[in-house]
Write a protein that holds these residues in place. Structure first.
Motif, short mmCIF file in Angstrom:
data_model
loop_
_atom_site.label_atom_id
_atom_site.label_comp_id
_atom_site.label_asym_id
_atom_site.label_seq_id
_atom_site.Cartn_x
_atom_site.Cartn_y
_atom_site.Cartn_z
N GLU A 66 0.82 -1.22 0.00
CA GLU A 66 0.00 0.00 0.00
C GLU A 66 0.84 1.26 0.00
OE1 GLU A 66 -4.35 0.01 2.08
OE2 GLU A 66 -2.65 -0.36 3.41
N LYS A 67 2.00 1.19 0.61
CA LYS A 67 2.86 2.37 0.75
C LYS A 67 3.50 2.80 -0.57
CE LYS A 67 3.84 1.14 5.49
NZ LYS A 67 4.04 -0.21 5.92
N THR A 68 3.59 1.88 -1.54
CA THR A 68 4.29 2.21 -2.78
C THR A 68 3.47 1.99 -4.05
OG1 THR A 68 5.28 0.01 -2.79
CG2 THR A 68 6.61 1.77 -1.87
N ALA A 69 2.65 0.96 -4.06
CA ALA A 69 1.92 0.62 -5.29
C ALA A 69 0.81 1.61 -5.59
CB ALA A 69 1.35 -0.79 -5.17
N LYS A 70 0.45 1.71 -6.85
CA LYS A 70 -0.67 2.56 -7.26
C LYS A 70 -1.99 1.94 -6.85
CE LYS A 70 -2.61 3.68 -11.66
NZ LYS A 70 -2.30 3.79 -13.08
N SER A 71 -2.14 0.63 -7.09
CA SER A 71 -3.35 -0.07 -6.67
C SER A 71 -3.00 -1.51 -6.29
CB SER A 71 -4.40 -0.08 -7.78
OG SER A 71 -4.05 -1.00 -8.80
N ILE A 72 -3.78 -2.04 -5.35
CA ILE A 72 -3.58 -3.42 -4.89
C ILE A 72 -4.92 -4.12 -4.87
CG2 ILE A 72 -2.77 -4.90 -3.00
CD1 ILE A 72 -1.46 -2.07 -2.07
N THR A 73 -4.94 -5.34 -5.39
CA THR A 73 -6.12 -6.19 -5.28
C THR A 73 -5.69 -7.54 -4.75
OG1 THR A 73 -7.12 -5.10 -7.21
CG2 THR A 73 -8.07 -7.22 -6.54
N ILE A 74 -6.39 -8.02 -3.74
CA ILE A 74 -6.15 -9.37 -3.24
C ILE A 74 -7.03 -10.32 -4.04
CG2 ILE A 74 -6.36 -10.93 -1.27
CD1 ILE A 74 -5.82 -8.52 0.55
N LEU A 75 -6.42 -11.34 -4.63
CA LEU A 75 -7.16 -12.34 -5.40
C LEU A 75 -7.25 -13.61 -4.56
CD1 LEU A 75 -5.48 -11.92 -8.92
CD2 LEU A 75 -7.49 -10.75 -8.01
N THR A 76 -8.46 -14.01 -4.21
CA THR A 76 -8.64 -15.18 -3.35
C THR A 76 -8.79 -16.48 -4.14
OG1 THR A 76 -11.05 -15.12 -3.22
CG2 THR A 76 -9.82 -13.75 -1.64
N ASN A 77 -8.99 -16.38 -5.45
CA ASN A 77 -9.14 -17.57 -6.31
C ASN A 77 -10.29 -18.45 -5.82
OD1 ASN A 77 -8.60 -19.22 -8.48
ND2 ASN A 77 -6.98 -20.35 -7.44
N ASN A 78 -11.47 -17.84 -5.71
CA ASN A 78 -12.71 -18.54 -5.39
C ASN A 78 -12.79 -19.02 -3.94
OD1 ASN A 78 -15.28 -19.28 -6.37
ND2 ASN A 78 -14.67 -21.41 -6.54
N ARG A 79 -12.05 -18.35 -3.05
CA ARG A 79 -12.12 -18.68 -1.62
C ARG A 79 -12.58 -17.45 -0.85
NH1 ARG A 79 -6.08 -20.26 -0.95
NH2 ARG A 79 -6.06 -18.43 -2.26
N GLU A 80 -13.15 -17.69 0.32
CA GLU A 80 -13.56 -16.59 1.19
C GLU A 80 -12.33 -16.02 1.88
OE1 GLU A 80 -16.61 -15.12 1.63
OE2 GLU A 80 -17.16 -16.40 -0.06
N MET A 81 -12.33 -14.72 2.11
CA MET A 81 -11.27 -14.10 2.91
C MET A 81 -11.42 -14.59 4.34
SD MET A 81 -9.04 -12.17 1.38
CE MET A 81 -8.32 -11.29 2.76
N ILE A 82 -10.31 -14.95 4.95
CA ILE A 82 -10.37 -15.38 6.34
C ILE A 82 -9.77 -14.32 7.27
CG2 ILE A 82 -10.47 -17.86 5.90
CD1 ILE A 82 -7.47 -18.02 6.35
N SER A 83 -9.41 -13.18 6.71
CA SER A 83 -8.93 -12.04 7.49
C SER A 83 -9.64 -10.79 7.00
CB SER A 83 -7.42 -11.86 7.32
OG SER A 83 -6.73 -12.89 7.96
N GLU A 84 -9.94 -9.91 7.95
CA GLU A 84 -10.58 -8.63 7.60
C GLU A 84 -9.59 -7.73 6.89
OE1 GLU A 84 -13.81 -7.43 8.31
OE2 GLU A 84 -14.24 -9.53 8.73
N THR A 85 -10.07 -6.98 5.92
CA THR A 85 -9.21 -6.01 5.24
C THR A 85 -10.05 -4.94 4.55
OG1 THR A 85 -7.44 -5.71 3.64
CG2 THR A 85 -9.09 -7.37 3.09
N SER A 86 -9.47 -3.76 4.44
CA SER A 86 -10.12 -2.69 3.69
C SER A 86 -9.59 -2.63 2.26
CB SER A 86 -9.87 -1.34 4.39
OG SER A 86 -8.48 -1.11 4.49
#
Length: 191
Positions: free
Chosen positions: A66-86
């Motif tokens: 987040e500190k350097t990239a323009k944009s970030i997307t987390i790809l779960t590959n058809n799985r539910e996130m198991i951690s909270e994130t904004s």
């Protein structure tokens, strides 16, 4: 060899950690993917990146980026996130990943395509504690528990580096090894 037996008065576990590459068509180390946000974030300054994973490791890697990239997307590959994130999350099933002219093409099962300049793999940190558990050493999640001298709860068994957690960097592993060696020398010095 692998089946040989060795006797030792002192053992230091420096197993590192396993890096898990998800079974996605086309995805390989040859594509130029990264496993370490702290190591490689500066290569992706003001660029679009994705993080493959769905747990706390993926979230922590994304936070570093987040500190350097323009944009970030987390790809779960058809799985539910198991951690909270904004951070932006895409739960789509990935069919294939390829790279053309420095751009990664993430092709999803529904034939949509996401283009990105960087792919970070953060599919958990696994395997480092298996041997420690077998020996009876205390573990906490995926880390071997040690004290300030790098000792485990088993007499004469030490652990250093990535397998004890913290910053996954060579400099930290070297520091751990130095602390460990100095303590072993001190404790085993003949009067």
């Amino acid at each position: 060899g692998i089946n040989d037996n060795y006797k030792a008065d002192i053992v230091i576990l420096a197993t590192g950690v396993s890096r898990l590459l998800p079974p996605i068509k086309g995805l390989s180390d040859d594509l130029g993917i990264s496993y370490c946000a702290i190591c490689d974030a500066f290569f992706y300054r003001d660029k679009d990146v994705v993080v493959l994973g769905n747990g706390s490791y993926a979230v922590s890697e994304a936070k570093v980026l987040e500190k350097t990239a323009k944009s970030i997307t987390i790809l779960t590959n058809n799985r539910e996130m198991i951690s909270e994130t904004s951070i932006n999350v895409n739960k789509g099933k990935i069919k294939e990943i390829n790279k053309v002219d420095g751009i990664f093409n993430i092709i999803f099962e529904d034939d949509t395509i996401m283009n990105t300049q960087g792919v970070f793999v953060a599919e958990g940190i696994a395997g480092a504690t298996a041997l420690a558990k077998k020996i009876g050493a205390k573990v906490n999640g995926n880390k071997i528990v040690v004290n300030e001298a790098m000792k485990t709860n088993i007499p004469n068994l030490y652990a250093i580096g990535d397998c004890v957690g913290g910053i996954l960097q060579i400099s930290k592993a070297v520091y751990d090894g130095t602390i460990c060696a100095l303590n072993i020398i001190k404790e085993n010095k003949k009067e």
